[in-house]
Enzyme design. Structure first.
Site, short mmCIF file in Angstrom:
data_model
loop_
_atom_site.label_atom_id
_atom_site.label_comp_id
_atom_site.label_asym_id
_atom_site.label_seq_id
_atom_site.Cartn_x
_atom_site.Cartn_y
_atom_site.Cartn_z
N HIS A 58 37.97 37.92 48.94
CA HIS A 58 39.05 37.12 49.57
C HIS A 58 39.32 37.91 50.05
O HIS A 58 39.22 39.40 50.41
CB HIS A 58 40.05 36.87 47.77
CG HIS A 58 40.05 38.41 47.25
ND1 HIS A 58 39.68 39.27 46.90
CD2 HIS A 58 41.49 38.98 47.35
CE1 HIS A 58 40.19 40.01 46.64
NE2 HIS A 58 41.57 39.66 46.68
N HIS A 60 43.18 39.57 50.60
CA HIS A 60 43.94 40.89 50.44
C HIS A 60 43.86 41.86 50.99
O HIS A 60 42.42 42.62 50.66
CB HIS A 60 44.25 40.81 49.13
CG HIS A 60 44.70 39.99 48.22
ND1 HIS A 60 44.65 39.80 46.78
CD2 HIS A 60 45.90 38.83 48.85
CE1 HIS A 60 45.48 38.47 46.44
NE2 HIS A 60 45.94 37.87 47.62
N ASP A 62 43.82 44.97 50.57
CA ASP A 62 43.13 45.87 49.96
C ASP A 62 41.56 45.27 49.74
O ASP A 62 41.10 46.75 49.31
CB ASP A 62 43.64 46.61 48.32
CG ASP A 62 43.70 45.37 47.51
OD1 ASP A 62 43.78 44.28 47.52
OD2 ASP A 62 43.15 46.00 46.27
N HIS A 63 41.56 44.93 50.21
CA HIS A 63 40.00 44.87 50.28
C HIS A 63 39.28 43.92 51.29
O HIS A 63 37.96 44.10 51.96
CB HIS A 63 39.26 43.13 49.36
CG HIS A 63 40.00 42.52 47.89
ND1 HIS A 63 38.53 43.91 47.25
CD2 HIS A 63 41.03 43.33 47.15
CE1 HIS A 63 40.01 44.02 45.86
NE2 HIS A 63 41.15 43.74 46.05
N HIS A 116 42.69 34.12 41.89
CA HIS A 116 43.17 35.02 42.35
C HIS A 116 44.12 34.79 43.87
O HIS A 116 44.75 34.69 44.25
CB HIS A 116 42.71 36.29 42.31
CG HIS A 116 42.83 37.51 42.92
ND1 HIS A 116 44.33 37.95 42.33
CD2 HIS A 116 42.85 37.76 44.10
CE1 HIS A 116 44.45 39.36 42.84
NE2 HIS A 116 44.05 39.20 43.86
N ASP A 135 38.25 40.57 42.89
CA ASP A 135 39.50 40.67 41.72
C ASP A 135 39.47 39.31 40.94
O ASP A 135 40.51 39.11 40.38
CB ASP A 135 40.43 40.03 42.23
CG ASP A 135 40.88 41.96 43.29
OD1 ASP A 135 40.07 42.86 43.40
OD2 ASP A 135 42.41 42.48 44.16
N HIS A 173 38.82 47.02 41.03
CA HIS A 173 39.48 48.26 40.93
C HIS A 173 39.64 48.29 39.14
O HIS A 173 38.54 47.68 38.55
CB HIS A 173 40.72 47.28 40.82
CG HIS A 173 42.06 47.04 41.81
ND1 HIS A 173 42.30 46.72 42.52
CD2 HIS A 173 41.29 45.37 42.32
CE1 HIS A 173 42.67 46.59 43.80
NE2 HIS A 173 41.77 45.29 42.97
FE FE Z 1 42.34 43.77 45.27
ZN ZN Z 2 43.28 40.43 45.39
#
Ligand code: FE
Ligand code: ZN
Length: 243
Positions: A58, A60, A62-63, A116, A135, A173
């Site tokens: 996805h 985001h 942090d990905h 998400h 996530d 995570h």
């Molecule tokens: Fe994340």
């Molecule tokens: Zn995420």
């Protein structure tokens, strides 16, 4: 049957896990959801591997934050959700539900698991009993419903729960301790949750990772997978968000 995949955890940022997947037969290596480039490139170099592909679940940051740096260093090909193309730069292979993606001779099927984020996907290597869920699901937890509904997450959990018991679930995570504490609140009489929470507390005290998990373990201890209705999942998600 092809040789099995080697999967390496690269802990980055506060609590993200980037997963390296290496196929010894072809020599190919893939990075799933690289938050950042440098530690991932270093982990690959340590092993004498080279990243040929990036798979994102996805949009985001942090990905996908490491995509550009890894592509610049390696020329890796980026596979990402078609439904989030506008939010992920330089995608080579946009994919969605039912599409097949390959690492060497190994094939993964893409599952659309929105909730998400609206276009979130998972990658399932059925022959390896391995799934990368980003996530959408965590050990004893699920992702927050930023762009979707409890009904969608309920359906995602139902699909994951239908996978074979031994399926190893690679989440993005390390949230297990916080999730486990909430799981015990949601199901105070669940002995499997009590036992797992004690184990997770000990593992985290020792600084150990608690991911991957398995579908069997999640069926026994994940309050979101165990929710009996959309309403119950929604209530649990709201309680966890407020915790
Ligand atoms: Fe994340
Ligand atoms: Zn995420």
């Amino acid at each position: 049957m092809a040789s099995s995949l080697e999967i390496v955890r690269v802990p980055v940022l506060a609590d993200n896990y980037v997963w390296l997947v290496h196929d010894a037969a072809s020599g190919e290596t893939l990075a799933v959801d690289p938050s950042v480039a440098e530690p991932v490139l270093a982990a690959v170099a340590d092993r004498g591997w080279r990243i040929g592909q990036i798979w994102n679940t996805h949009w985001h940051g942090d990905h996908i934050g490491g995509n550009a740096g890894i592509v610049a260093a390696t020329g890796a090909r980026v596979t990402a959700p078609r439904a989030e193309l506008g939010k992920i730069p330089n995608v080579d292979a946009p994919v969605g539900e039912g599409d097949r993606v390959r690492l060497g001779a190994h094939e993964a099927v893409v599952l659309a698991v929105p909730a998400h984020t609206a276009g979130h996907i998972a990658y399932h290597f059925a022959d390896e009993d391995v799934i990368f869920v980003g996530d959408t699901m965590f050990a004893m937890g699920c992702g927050r419903l930023f762009e979707g509904t409890a009904a969608q997450m309920f359906e995602n959990m139902r699909r994951f729960a239908a996978l074979p018991d031994e399926t190893r679930v690679y989440c993005a995570h390390e949230y297990t301790l916080s999730n486990g504490r909430y799981a015990l609140r949601a199901e105070p009489d669940n002995d499997a949750v009590k036992a797992r929470l004690a184990e997770v507390e000990a593992m985290r005290t020792r600084g150990e990772a608690t991911v991957p998990t398995t579908i069997a373990l999640e069926r026994a201890t994940n309050p979101f997978m165990r929710a009996g209705s959309v309403t119950e999942l929604a209530r649990r998600r709201a309680e966890k968000d407020a915790a």
